[in-house]
Design a protein around this motif. Structure first.
Motif, PDB file in Angstrom:
ATOM      1  N   TYR A 199      -9.814  28.003 -10.620  1.00 47.87           N
ATOM      2  CA  TYR A 199      -8.813  28.914 -10.435  1.00 47.87           C
ATOM      3  C   TYR A 199      -7.539  28.054 -10.328  1.00 47.87           C
ATOM      4  O   TYR A 199      -6.917  28.949 -10.388  1.00 47.87           O
ATOM      5  CB  TYR A 199      -9.464  30.102  -9.581  1.00 47.87           C
ATOM      6  N   ALA A 202      -6.431  27.463 -13.379  1.00 47.04           N
ATOM      7  CA  ALA A 202      -5.683  28.609 -13.946  1.00 47.04           C
ATOM      8  C   ALA A 202      -4.999  28.665 -13.598  1.00 47.04           C
ATOM      9  O   ALA A 202      -3.519  29.257 -14.153  1.00 47.04           O
ATOM     10  CB  ALA A 202      -7.411  29.368 -14.351  1.00 47.04           C
ATOM     11  N   THR A 205      -0.842  27.161 -14.469  1.00 48.30           N
ATOM     12  CA  THR A 205      -1.086  27.571 -16.061  1.00 48.30           C
ATOM     13  C   THR A 205       0.111  28.816 -15.803  1.00 48.30           C
ATOM     14  O   THR A 205       1.322  28.664 -16.782  1.00 48.30           O
ATOM     15  CB  THR A 205      -1.959  28.549 -16.715  1.00 48.30           C
ATOM     16  N   LEU A 217      -3.390  40.201 -13.524  1.00 51.27           N
ATOM     17  CA  LEU A 217      -4.895  39.684 -13.797  1.00 51.27           C
ATOM     18  C   LEU A 217      -5.824  40.874 -12.740  1.00 51.27           C
ATOM     19  O   LEU A 217      -6.988  40.191 -13.009  1.00 51.27           O
ATOM     20  CB  LEU A 217      -4.877  38.222 -13.095  1.00 51.27           C
ATOM     21  N   ARG A 227      -9.065  34.355 -18.732  1.00 50.88           N
ATOM     22  CA  ARG A 227      -8.547  33.299 -17.979  1.00 50.88           C
ATOM     23  C   ARG A 227     -10.421  32.888 -17.746  1.00 50.88           C
ATOM     24  O   ARG A 227     -10.672  31.026 -17.988  1.00 50.88           O
ATOM     25  CB  ARG A 227      -8.213  33.686 -16.710  1.00 50.88           C
ATOM     26  N   TYR A 306       1.052  33.228 -21.436  1.00 51.68           N
ATOM     27  CA  TYR A 306      -0.383  33.069 -21.108  1.00 51.68           C
ATOM     28  C   TYR A 306      -1.393  32.182 -22.539  1.00 51.68           C
ATOM     29  O   TYR A 306      -2.107  31.272 -21.580  1.00 51.68           O
ATOM     30  CB  TYR A 306      -0.537  33.615 -20.117  1.00 51.68           C
ATOM     31  N   LEU A 310      -2.928  28.655 -22.952  1.00 52.83           N
ATOM     32  CA  LEU A 310      -5.033  29.147 -22.130  1.00 52.83           C
ATOM     33  C   LEU A 310      -5.835  28.209 -23.175  1.00 52.83           C
ATOM     34  O   LEU A 310      -6.202  27.919 -23.473  1.00 52.83           O
ATOM     35  CB  LEU A 310      -6.081  30.901 -22.261  1.00 52.83           C
TER      36      LEU A 310
END
Length: 353
Positions: A199, A202, A205, A217, A227, A306, A310
């Motif tokens: 996390y 993430a 990002t 999210l 994610r 995003y 990813l």
């Protein structure tokens, strides 16, 4: 080799040829960023390694900054150096729990965890940390704090909390899981999302792209799934390319060890099962991504950016995992490790001289 069924430093295995369909990119300033970050972090590393510039140089040769450049290739220019400056301090935070005298000692691990949590509290509150002798903590604070000044308050809070979570799991990780053992793959994957900095990276990002998806999210399950699948792919790829090093040193937080220990698979079958899972996670991500892009959420340019980044997280981490001395030893050439037959061998850790 500690509790690694049927594996010795001379065990041979076939490394699968893992393919990926998601595109690969690299930040255009990669060489410059690696050089600048090395200069910034070298004094911290030298101090951490008891005044040894050689061990500091060796640590830098893991090329952790490259990981940031290939996983966040579209990082905004105004934060590119700030972002990659976090890479080595974050890695050092993880490695500090396996330092001799720390790993395997519950009391020492708890003291180190508490030092980090205190450092994070001071950093988030903007107050001085009296623990000035805590080199790894200073490096973490002095790399993360500048980044939090370039992002929104909700994202900064999430980042600090993600760090608290991963450091909080270090007690179980470093003391051998004796109190809370992992005995199945699903539990393993859930736990690794936190303690492999899933996390945290993430969150980075969003930092890289100058966006804040805190609300989407929290409210869009498909976006959160995308994610989590990116995190899962990172975990499984790392497991595939690091397992020989980890099993040779008796580490057991690896999917291959879980398959061997609790599903009674021979080593090669465990490896092949992991490779299939890696491919499956990528397929699930692309399906989830495409569903999101075709939904109302897909009209949001931040969500589109995003999801694109990813995707690079998948390809970038795979690229790094194939060529880092962190997984394959100091004698690895600049060529990525190739699929085919390999032999488990003992690979020095960061703290081995």
């Amino acid at each position: 080799m500690n509790d690694s069924p049927g594996v010795t430093p001379r065990t041979r295995f076939i490394l699968p040829d893992v393919r990926i369909r998601l595109p690969f990119e690299q930040h255009p300033r990669t060489a410059e960023l690696e050089e600048q970050c090395a200069r910034w972090v070298h004094p911290y590393l030298t101090e951490y390694f008891d005044g040894s510039p050689l061990l500091a140089d060796r640590y830098i040769r893991q090329r952790i900054v490259l990981w940031g450049c290939v996983c966040y290739p579209h990082t905004k220019d105004d934060r590119a150096l700030t972002l990659v400056n976090t890479m080595l301090p974050l890695t050092l935070t993880d490695d500090s729990f396996s330092r001799p005298g720390i790993q395997g000692s519950p009391d020492a691990v708890i003291r180190l965890r508490d030092r980090y949590l205190t450092t994070i509290d001071h950093a988030e509150n903007g107050t001085p940390d009296p623990d000035t002798a805590f080199t790894a903590g200073r490096a973490l604070r002095e790399s993360i704090t500048p980044l939090t000044r370039q992002i929104t308050a909700p994202l900064a809070q999430r980042l600090w909390n993600s760090l608290r979570e991963v450091i909080g799991t270090a007690v179980t990780e470093a003391t051998g899981h004796n109190q809370d053992p992992v005995t199945d793959f699903a539990t393993y994957l859930t736990r690794r999302r936190a303690n492999l900095y899933g996390y945290v990276v993430a969150d980075l990002t969003e930092c890289a792209l100058d966006i804040d998806l805190t609300r989407p999210l929290a409210t869009n399950p498909e976006l959160a799934l995308a994610r989590d699948l990116a995190i899962d792919h990172m975990i499984l790829v790392n497991d595939l390319y690091s397992f020989a090093k980890e099993l040779s040193s008796g580490e057991t937080m690896n999917a291959i060890w879980i398959f061997m220990r609790y599903e009674n698979l021979p080593l090669q079958q465990a490896i092949d099962q992991l490779a299939r899972l890696i491919t499956d996670v990528e397929s699930r991500f692309t399906t989830t991504r495409d569903t999101l892009l075709d939904s109302p959420a897909g009209h949001d340019p931040d969500i589109r950016a995003y999801l694109r980044e990813l995707g690079h997280f998948f390809s970038g981490n795979l690229h790094f995992s194939r060529l880092s001395a962190r997984f394959h030893g100091d004698d690895l050439t600049e060529n990525p490790i190739a699929p085919g037959t390999h032999t488990v061998r003992t690979i020095p850790t960061a703290h081995d001289t």
